[in-house]
Write an enzyme that holds these catalytic residues in place. Sequence first.
Site, PDB file in Angstrom:
ATOM      1  CG  HIS A   1      17.262  90.773 -42.853  1.00 40.31           C
ATOM      2  ND1 HIS A   1      15.776  91.256 -42.912  1.00 40.31           N
ATOM      3  CD2 HIS A   1      18.392  91.311 -43.771  1.00 40.31           C
ATOM      4  CE1 HIS A   1      16.513  92.903 -42.918  1.00 40.31           C
ATOM      5  NE2 HIS A   1      17.374  92.315 -43.698  1.00 40.31           N
TER       6      HIS A   1
ATOM      7  CB  SER B   1      18.263  94.211 -46.662  1.00 38.12           C
ATOM      8  OG  SER B   1      18.585  94.571 -44.911  1.00 38.12           O
TER       9      SER B   1
END
Length: 306
Positions: free
Chosen positions: A192, A89
């Site tokens: 996300h 991430s």
Amino acid sequence: MIVVACPGQGSQTPGFLSPWLEFDGVAEQLAVYSEAAEVDLVRHGTESDADAIRDTRIAQPLIVAASLIAGKLLRERSGRFPDGIAGHSVGELAALVGAGVVSAKDSMRLVGIRGRAMADAAAQTPTGMSAVLGGDEEAVLARLAELGLSPANFNGGGQIVAAGELSALAILAEEPLRGTRVIPLQVAGAFHTSFMAPAVAQLRDAVGGVPSADPRITLWTNRDGSVVESGVTALDYLVDQVSSPVRWDLCMTAFADAGITGLIELTPAGALTGLAKRGLRGVPTVAVKTPEDLDAAVALLNGDAA
């Protein structure tokens, strides 16, 4: 092949930067990074409580800055770069620096923009994330779809992170699938997922003027675990990843296919080495949680680990 992994949001803890400030030059580095990210990293990394550093605007720059500091000290002590690198991430921003794609200062400017943009997107609807441990993957995905949740992270080792509205996450926790355990994560939004679409546009504008170079070591992307050959492509993937699932499971598969012999997780470490113990069984790992862990990391990097 030794791989360095850069952690993502949720791995920060109060005061975790304090021991790193004892090294010459680190305070000065953090001052430069703070200015670039528009966040007081020293104060938040040493004094702020858990609630304060959970704020996406603060958490993301803190995590990337810590990984950059630990990575620089690891290179200085070992005298070499790792064979490959990847970030989970927001950790991808630290990985791009480690691979020589962007400068540390540009990375910190981008993470400041990313954190603010994602926090603003998260503020539009109350959302969150929860880790689902165990269970059949198809059954878990079907349950998420039934509740209107999205799989934000495929972390491997039987862990999928669900993201979406808090009411749906509450039902998931109250009525877990047989054989699963649901753990709410200390993050401020459904990262996300499509909830982050407004942040994608802001970050895309920000990367437009950032100079980049092609990776000098193997760099894997969260997009699909593939190797990224171009600096421009790496930045494009970084932007898209804000609203797309993190495929850390595919990254670990790629590490194995490449012949990984050790994994070093940079500060604030622990989560990715934990996943590696399940997804990369038998591969030696070192979690660089404090400066004391650097010696073990250097030993693994230089092939001197027992």
